[in-house]
Design a protein around this motif. Structure first.
Motif, PDB file in Angstrom:
ATOM      1  N   LEU A   1       0.448  -1.164   0.234  1.00  0.00           N
ATOM      2  CA  LEU A   1       0.396  -0.246  -0.406  1.00  0.00           C
ATOM      3  C   LEU A   1       0.663   1.556  -0.266  1.00  0.00           C
ATOM      4  CD1 LEU A   1      -2.913  -0.884   2.305  1.00  0.00           C
ATOM      5  CD2 LEU A   1      -2.971  -0.689   0.130  1.00  0.00           C
ATOM      6  N   LEU A   2       2.172   1.017   0.441  1.00  0.00           N
ATOM      7  CA  LEU A   2       2.808   3.035   0.711  1.00  0.00           C
ATOM      8  C   LEU A   2       3.463   2.394  -0.777  1.00  0.00           C
ATOM      9  CD1 LEU A   2       2.880   2.684   4.697  1.00  0.00           C
ATOM     10  CD2 LEU A   2       1.739   4.003   3.260  1.00  0.00           C
ATOM     11  N   LEU A   3       4.498   1.626  -0.899  1.00  0.00           N
ATOM     12  CA  LEU A   3       5.831   1.707  -2.268  1.00  0.00           C
ATOM     13  C   LEU A   3       5.627   2.801  -3.273  1.00  0.00           C
ATOM     14  CD1 LEU A   3       7.928  -0.145  -2.252  1.00  0.00           C
ATOM     15  CD2 LEU A   3       6.477  -1.220  -4.322  1.00  0.00           C
ATOM     16  N   ASN A   4       3.898   3.165  -3.541  1.00  0.00           N
ATOM     17  CA  ASN A   4       4.111   3.801  -4.536  1.00  0.00           C
ATOM     18  C   ASN A   4       3.702   5.557  -3.498  1.00  0.00           C
ATOM     19  OD1 ASN A   4       4.808   2.058  -6.632  1.00  0.00           O
ATOM     20  ND2 ASN A   4       2.332   2.067  -6.553  1.00  0.00           N
TER      21      ASN A   4
ATOM     22  N   VAL B   1      19.874  -1.205  -0.574  1.00  0.00           N
ATOM     23  CA  VAL B   1      19.283  -2.145  -1.682  1.00  0.00           C
ATOM     24  C   VAL B   1      18.883  -1.358  -2.540  1.00  0.00           C
ATOM     25  CG1 VAL B   1      17.294  -3.968  -2.251  1.00  0.00           C
ATOM     26  CG2 VAL B   1      18.886  -3.945  -0.159  1.00  0.00           C
ATOM     27  N   TRP B   2      18.334  -0.032  -2.376  1.00  0.00           N
ATOM     28  CA  TRP B   2      17.785   1.002  -3.366  1.00  0.00           C
ATOM     29  C   TRP B   2      18.757   1.095  -4.040  1.00  0.00           C
ATOM     30  CZ3 TRP B   2      17.921   5.957  -4.851  1.00  0.00           C
ATOM     31  CH2 TRP B   2      17.302   6.812  -5.786  1.00  0.00           C
ATOM     32  N   ILE B   3      19.860   1.668  -3.119  1.00  0.00           N
ATOM     33  CA  ILE B   3      20.851   2.350  -4.018  1.00  0.00           C
ATOM     34  C   ILE B   3      21.674   1.571  -5.206  1.00  0.00           C
ATOM     35  CG2 ILE B   3      23.461   3.003  -3.789  1.00  0.00           C
ATOM     36  CD1 ILE B   3      22.244   4.564  -1.412  1.00  0.00           C
ATOM     37  N   ILE B   4      21.344   0.136  -4.860  1.00  0.00           N
ATOM     38  CA  ILE B   4      22.404  -1.103  -5.392  1.00  0.00           C
ATOM     39  C   ILE B   4      21.511  -1.261  -6.777  1.00  0.00           C
ATOM     40  CG2 ILE B   4      22.980  -3.193  -5.291  1.00  0.00           C
ATOM     41  CD1 ILE B   4      23.651  -3.073  -2.365  1.00  0.00           C
ATOM     42  N   PHE B   5      20.292  -1.080  -6.447  1.00  0.00           N
ATOM     43  CA  PHE B   5      19.654  -1.934  -7.716  1.00  0.00           C
ATOM     44  C   PHE B   5      19.072  -0.377  -8.852  1.00  0.00           C
ATOM     45  CE2 PHE B   5      19.172  -5.262  -5.669  1.00  0.00           C
ATOM     46  CZ  PHE B   5      18.453  -6.560  -6.322  1.00  0.00           C
ATOM     47  N   ALA B   6      18.233   0.553  -7.965  1.00  0.00           N
ATOM     48  CA  ALA B   6      18.502   1.613  -9.225  1.00  0.00           C
ATOM     49  C   ALA B   6      19.738   2.672  -9.630  1.00  0.00           C
ATOM     50  CB  ALA B   6      17.427   3.035  -8.077  1.00  0.00           C
TER      51      ALA B   6
ATOM     52  N   GLY C   1      23.326   1.361  -9.043  1.00  0.00           N
ATOM     53  CA  GLY C   1      24.538   0.355  -9.902  1.00  0.00           C
ATOM     54  C   GLY C   1      23.467  -0.386 -10.875  1.00  0.00           C
ATOM     55  N   LEU C   2      22.489  -0.705 -10.731  1.00  0.00           N
ATOM     56  CA  LEU C   2      22.419  -2.146 -11.551  1.00  0.00           C
ATOM     57  C   LEU C   2      21.337  -0.972 -12.903  1.00  0.00           C
ATOM     58  CD1 LEU C   2      21.611  -5.026  -9.328  1.00  0.00           C
ATOM     59  CD2 LEU C   2      23.822  -4.334 -11.240  1.00  0.00           C
ATOM     60  N   GLN C   3      20.903   0.228 -12.574  1.00  0.00           N
ATOM     61  CA  GLN C   3      20.231   0.970 -13.327  1.00  0.00           C
ATOM     62  C   GLN C   3      18.970   0.741 -13.304  1.00  0.00           C
ATOM     63  OE1 GLN C   3      20.974   4.489 -14.631  1.00  0.00           O
ATOM     64  NE2 GLN C   3      22.701   4.387 -12.924  1.00  0.00           N
ATOM     65  N   LEU C   4      18.252  -0.624 -12.655  1.00  0.00           N
ATOM     66  CA  LEU C   4      16.754  -0.514 -12.571  1.00  0.00           C
ATOM     67  C   LEU C   4      16.091   0.281 -11.392  1.00  0.00           C
ATOM     68  CD1 LEU C   4      17.653  -4.243 -11.824  1.00  0.00           C
ATOM     69  CD2 LEU C   4      17.044  -3.854 -13.796  1.00  0.00           C
ATOM     70  N   SER C   5      14.487   0.256 -12.254  1.00  0.00           N
ATOM     71  CA  SER C   5      13.936   1.174 -11.564  1.00  0.00           C
ATOM     72  C   SER C   5      12.483   0.569 -10.146  1.00  0.00           C
ATOM     73  CB  SER C   5      12.762   1.596 -12.557  1.00  0.00           C
ATOM     74  OG  SER C   5      11.475   2.302 -12.683  1.00  0.00           O
ATOM     75  N   LEU C   6      13.076   1.262  -9.497  1.00  0.00           N
ATOM     76  CA  LEU C   6      12.602   0.959  -8.379  1.00  0.00           C
ATOM     77  C   LEU C   6      11.282   2.285  -7.655  1.00  0.00           C
ATOM     78  CD1 LEU C   6      14.693  -1.798  -5.802  1.00  0.00           C
ATOM     79  CD2 LEU C   6      12.875  -2.219  -7.250  1.00  0.00           C
ATOM     80  N   PRO C   7      10.670   2.087  -7.167  1.00  0.00           N
ATOM     81  CA  PRO C   7       9.693   2.850  -6.467  1.00  0.00           C
ATOM     82  C   PRO C   7      10.429   3.992  -5.907  1.00  0.00           C
ATOM     83  CG  PRO C   7       8.498   0.961  -5.952  1.00  0.00           C
ATOM     84  CD  PRO C   7      10.241   0.397  -6.637  1.00  0.00           C
ATOM     85  N   ALA C   8      10.643   5.705  -5.952  1.00  0.00           N
ATOM     86  CA  ALA C   8      11.656   6.688  -5.155  1.00  0.00           C
ATOM     87  C   ALA C   8      10.280   6.972  -4.578  1.00  0.00           C
ATOM     88  CB  ALA C   8      11.850   7.130  -6.144  1.00  0.00           C
ATOM     89  N   GLY C   9      10.737   7.394  -3.343  1.00  0.00           N
ATOM     90  CA  GLY C   9       9.881   8.216  -2.615  1.00  0.00           C
ATOM     91  C   GLY C   9      10.576   9.536  -1.668  1.00  0.00           C
TER      92      GLY C   9
END
Length: 160
Positions: free
Chosen positions: A98-101, A139-144, A146-154
């Motif tokens: 519920l809170l992710l986005n 984890v967000w820093i590594i994925f978003a 380092g790996l250029q993956l799209s994770l929800p940002a707040g």
């Protein structure tokens, strides 16, 4: 001489395990149906479509095996289920979804981490929530980044 009766002969079929066997068989059937009715894909004989069939075959074998063991009553007695930890973990997962986005990956996943830790017996939420947020931010820093993956940002992720 005492007359002893084997415990496996007196045990009844395990209903919960029989339900699990049926669910495994249904999942295998859904995978087969979905793979058979999918359009497109490879024209080769062994391609991407072979793996879902292999997985469904394994699930079906596990289903039969579980059903046989359940019918024979060979599963060990289960401990009483505690619902408190399950509620904490499921509640944390629901809060994350519920809170992710709205609050972003780090805060939402930090709340999930804290609820899961509480479910496993770690009591102080004032300590586990910040720890979870910090670990999730890493984890967000590594994925978003380092790996250029799209994770929800707040708001926390927008600071970088």
């Amino acid at each position: 001489m005492t007359n002893t009766v084997s415990t496996s002969a007196t045990r009844r079929p395990d209903r919960a395990a029989l339900v699990i066997a049926v669910v495994l068989a249904l999942v295998a059937a859904v995978i087969v149906y979905s793979t058979a009715t999918a359009h497109g894909g490879s024209t080769t004989r062994i391609g991407p479509g072979a793996f879902p069939y292999a997985i469904s075959g394994c699930l079906f074998v596990l289903s039969v095996w579980t059903g046989i063991e359940a019918w024979r009553g060979d599963f060990p007695e289960r401990e009483a289920q505690e619902f408190g930890p399950v509620i904490w973990i499921v509640g944390g997962l629901a809060a994350q979804m519920l809170l992710l986005n709205t609050v972003g990956f780090s805060i939402a996943t930090g709340i999930l981490f804290a609820a899961t830790a509480r479910g496993f017996g770690k009591r102080p939420l004032w300590m586990t929530i910040p720890i979870g947020i910090v670990l999730s931010f890493v984890v967000w820093i590594i994925f978003a980044k380092g790996l250029q993956l799209s994770l929800p940002a707040g708001p926390l992720e927008h600071l970088i």
